[in-house]
Design a protein around this motif. Sequence first.
Motif, PDB file in Angstrom:
ATOM      1  N   GLY A 198       0.791  -1.228   0.000  1.00  0.00           N
ATOM      2  CA  GLY A 198       0.000   0.000   0.000  1.00  0.00           C
ATOM      3  C   GLY A 198       0.820   1.272   0.000  1.00  0.00           C
ATOM      4  O   GLY A 198       0.267   2.353   0.249  1.00  0.00           O
ATOM      5  N   ASN A 199       2.118   1.188  -0.277  1.00  0.00           N
ATOM      6  CA  ASN A 199       2.922   2.409  -0.286  1.00  0.00           C
ATOM      7  C   ASN A 199       2.813   3.121  -1.638  1.00  0.00           C
ATOM      8  O   ASN A 199       2.167   2.634  -2.572  1.00  0.00           O
ATOM      9  CB  ASN A 199       4.391   2.093   0.038  1.00  0.00           C
ATOM     10  CG  ASN A 199       4.982   1.058  -0.905  1.00  0.00           C
ATOM     11  OD1 ASN A 199       4.724   1.074  -2.099  1.00  0.00           O
ATOM     12  ND2 ASN A 199       5.789   0.151  -0.357  1.00  0.00           N
ATOM     13  N   ASN A 200       3.450   4.270  -1.742  1.00  0.00           N
ATOM     14  CA  ASN A 200       3.365   5.077  -2.958  1.00  0.00           C
ATOM     15  C   ASN A 200       4.356   4.640  -4.032  1.00  0.00           C
ATOM     16  O   ASN A 200       4.378   5.223  -5.121  1.00  0.00           O
ATOM     17  CB  ASN A 200       3.598   6.551  -2.618  1.00  0.00           C
ATOM     18  CG  ASN A 200       2.453   7.132  -1.809  1.00  0.00           C
ATOM     19  OD1 ASN A 200       1.305   6.744  -1.980  1.00  0.00           O
ATOM     20  ND2 ASN A 200       2.772   8.056  -0.912  1.00  0.00           N
ATOM     21  N   GLU A 201       5.180   3.638  -3.749  1.00  0.00           N
ATOM     22  CA  GLU A 201       6.152   3.170  -4.720  1.00  0.00           C
ATOM     23  C   GLU A 201       5.723   1.873  -5.398  1.00  0.00           C
ATOM     24  O   GLU A 201       6.371   1.422  -6.350  1.00  0.00           O
ATOM     25  CB  GLU A 201       7.518   2.944  -4.043  1.00  0.00           C
ATOM     26  CG  GLU A 201       8.221   4.218  -3.584  1.00  0.00           C
ATOM     27  CD  GLU A 201       7.625   4.783  -2.306  1.00  0.00           C
ATOM     28  OE1 GLU A 201       7.171   3.960  -1.464  1.00  0.00           O
ATOM     29  OE2 GLU A 201       7.584   6.021  -2.159  1.00  0.00           O
ATOM     30  N   GLN A 202       4.660   1.245  -4.926  1.00  0.00           N
ATOM     31  CA  GLN A 202       4.294  -0.057  -5.487  1.00  0.00           C
ATOM     32  C   GLN A 202       3.820   0.083  -6.938  1.00  0.00           C
ATOM     33  O   GLN A 202       3.114   1.017  -7.295  1.00  0.00           O
ATOM     34  CB  GLN A 202       3.203  -0.716  -4.636  1.00  0.00           C
ATOM     35  CG  GLN A 202       1.870  -0.002  -4.629  1.00  0.00           C
ATOM     36  CD  GLN A 202       0.913  -0.606  -3.614  1.00  0.00           C
ATOM     37  OE1 GLN A 202       1.319  -1.254  -2.664  1.00  0.00           O
ATOM     38  NE2 GLN A 202      -0.378  -0.401  -3.824  1.00  0.00           N
ATOM     39  N   PRO A 203       4.238  -0.849  -7.815  1.00  0.00           N
ATOM     40  CA  PRO A 203       3.853  -0.777  -9.227  1.00  0.00           C
ATOM     41  C   PRO A 203       2.468  -1.386  -9.454  1.00  0.00           C
ATOM     42  O   PRO A 203       1.916  -2.058  -8.580  1.00  0.00           O
ATOM     43  CB  PRO A 203       4.936  -1.609  -9.907  1.00  0.00           C
ATOM     44  CG  PRO A 203       5.276  -2.660  -8.870  1.00  0.00           C
ATOM     45  CD  PRO A 203       5.170  -1.956  -7.535  1.00  0.00           C
ATOM     46  N   ALA A 204       1.942  -1.169 -10.641  1.00  0.00           N
ATOM     47  CA  ALA A 204       0.695  -1.811 -11.030  1.00  0.00           C
ATOM     48  C   ALA A 204       0.964  -3.278 -11.331  1.00  0.00           C
ATOM     49  O   ALA A 204       2.064  -3.652 -11.742  1.00  0.00           O
ATOM     50  CB  ALA A 204       0.103  -1.119 -12.252  1.00  0.00           C
ATOM     51  N   ASN A 205      -0.026  -4.116 -11.105  1.00  0.00           N
ATOM     52  CA  ASN A 205       0.125  -5.543 -11.352  1.00  0.00           C
ATOM     53  C   ASN A 205      -0.154  -5.850 -12.824  1.00  0.00           C
ATOM     54  O   ASN A 205      -1.251  -5.592 -13.331  1.00  0.00           O
ATOM     55  CB  ASN A 205      -0.832  -6.333 -10.449  1.00  0.00           C
ATOM     56  CG  ASN A 205      -0.670  -7.826 -10.615  1.00  0.00           C
ATOM     57  OD1 ASN A 205      -1.313  -8.435 -11.457  1.00  0.00           O
ATOM     58  ND2 ASN A 205       0.185  -8.411  -9.805  1.00  0.00           N
ATOM     59  N   ALA A 206       0.862  -6.403 -13.519  1.00  0.00           N
ATOM     60  CA  ALA A 206       0.730  -6.666 -14.946  1.00  0.00           C
ATOM     61  C   ALA A 206      -0.320  -7.736 -15.236  1.00  0.00           C
ATOM     62  O   ALA A 206      -1.062  -7.635 -16.228  1.00  0.00           O
ATOM     63  CB  ALA A 206       2.088  -7.097 -15.507  1.00  0.00           C
ATOM     64  N   TYR A 207      -0.394  -8.743 -14.398  1.00  0.00           N
ATOM     65  CA  TYR A 207      -1.373  -9.811 -14.621  1.00  0.00           C
ATOM     66  C   TYR A 207      -2.799  -9.266 -14.540  1.00  0.00           C
ATOM     67  O   TYR A 207      -3.651  -9.575 -15.388  1.00  0.00           O
ATOM     68  CB  TYR A 207      -1.173 -10.908 -13.574  1.00  0.00           C
ATOM     69  CG  TYR A 207      -2.270 -11.949 -13.563  1.00  0.00           C
ATOM     70  CD1 TYR A 207      -2.315 -12.963 -14.505  1.00  0.00           C
ATOM     71  CD2 TYR A 207      -3.280 -11.898 -12.598  1.00  0.00           C
ATOM     72  CE1 TYR A 207      -3.332 -13.917 -14.492  1.00  0.00           C
ATOM     73  CE2 TYR A 207      -4.298 -12.836 -12.585  1.00  0.00           C
ATOM     74  CZ  TYR A 207      -4.322 -13.846 -13.530  1.00  0.00           C
ATOM     75  OH  TYR A 207      -5.329 -14.774 -13.520  1.00  0.00           O
ATOM     76  N   PHE A 208      -3.062  -8.427 -13.554  1.00  0.00           N
ATOM     77  CA  PHE A 208      -4.391  -7.842 -13.396  1.00  0.00           C
ATOM     78  C   PHE A 208      -4.734  -6.975 -14.607  1.00  0.00           C
ATOM     79  O   PHE A 208      -5.855  -7.000 -15.121  1.00  0.00           O
ATOM     80  CB  PHE A 208      -4.435  -7.024 -12.101  1.00  0.00           C
ATOM     81  CG  PHE A 208      -5.772  -6.392 -11.822  1.00  0.00           C
ATOM     82  CD1 PHE A 208      -6.952  -7.092 -12.011  1.00  0.00           C
ATOM     83  CD2 PHE A 208      -5.853  -5.078 -11.371  1.00  0.00           C
ATOM     84  CE1 PHE A 208      -8.183  -6.516 -11.757  1.00  0.00           C
ATOM     85  CE2 PHE A 208      -7.075  -4.491 -11.116  1.00  0.00           C
ATOM     86  CZ  PHE A 208      -8.247  -5.206 -11.313  1.00  0.00           C
ATOM     87  N   GLY A 209      -3.752  -6.218 -15.077  1.00  0.00           N
ATOM     88  CA  GLY A 209      -3.976  -5.378 -16.253  1.00  0.00           C
ATOM     89  C   GLY A 209      -4.319  -6.205 -17.475  1.00  0.00           C
ATOM     90  O   GLY A 209      -5.175  -5.817 -18.296  1.00  0.00           O
TER      91      GLY A 209
END
Length: 231
Positions: free
Chosen positions: A26-37
């Motif tokens: 939940g931090n501000n550095e976490q990337p988006a999840n490619a699988y979910f996308g």
Amino acid sequence: QFDDNEFYGGNESEGGVVGTVRFYPGNNEQPANAYFGAQIGEEAPAYHGLCHAILEHVYLGTSHYIKTISLELSSYPNQLGMASDHHRIVDDSNPACMIYEIMTNVVWGVGMAPSDIDVTAFRAVGETLYSEGYGMSMIYNGGTTARSLIEEILRHVDGVMFSDPQTGLVTLRLARADYDVNMIPQYNENDFGPEGIKFSRPSWSETKNHIKGTYIDREHDYSEAVVAQQD
């Protein structure tokens, strides 16, 4: 990574759990999840500020319904910078670190600057609590004020937090037998000048009394009301 085909009883029962569960704190550095996308057909949001988990190609047994999934999470804050992992006491958090995080967190806490806090005193208290094995576990999930939350922690550890009149910094102390009684300063009438101590008692006209009472007001949809009286 999960790889347990026998979790629900295996092939003779309801299968198991196999696959990847990717956790995001939940931090501000976490990337988006490619699988979910890929599943939604567009770039997925990173959900900054939201602690969550994504199940990627996870096999969850052979039952006709998806069984309840629960995650047990723990947080061991150490913004205070306790050395040698002393921010964690077995499976609990160090209460001094908990208070410091509440005071300095700029998202959900008070947002105080570390320069306004006696960090050395906080760390000393943290070391004492670590040596005592006095860790704490609690859930903060609601509209509780920071003051109430800190007071609850202080109540458990028998501590007090105050502004030091000499340094102007917010400091932390514990009520412990860590002092020499013979070293405590003692004062008498000779320490207050030739006139000694002056004592006066106010008259009845100078006294003031104030009392408040709460009650349920049925005339206003049974809401809580307050009545006050003075003198």
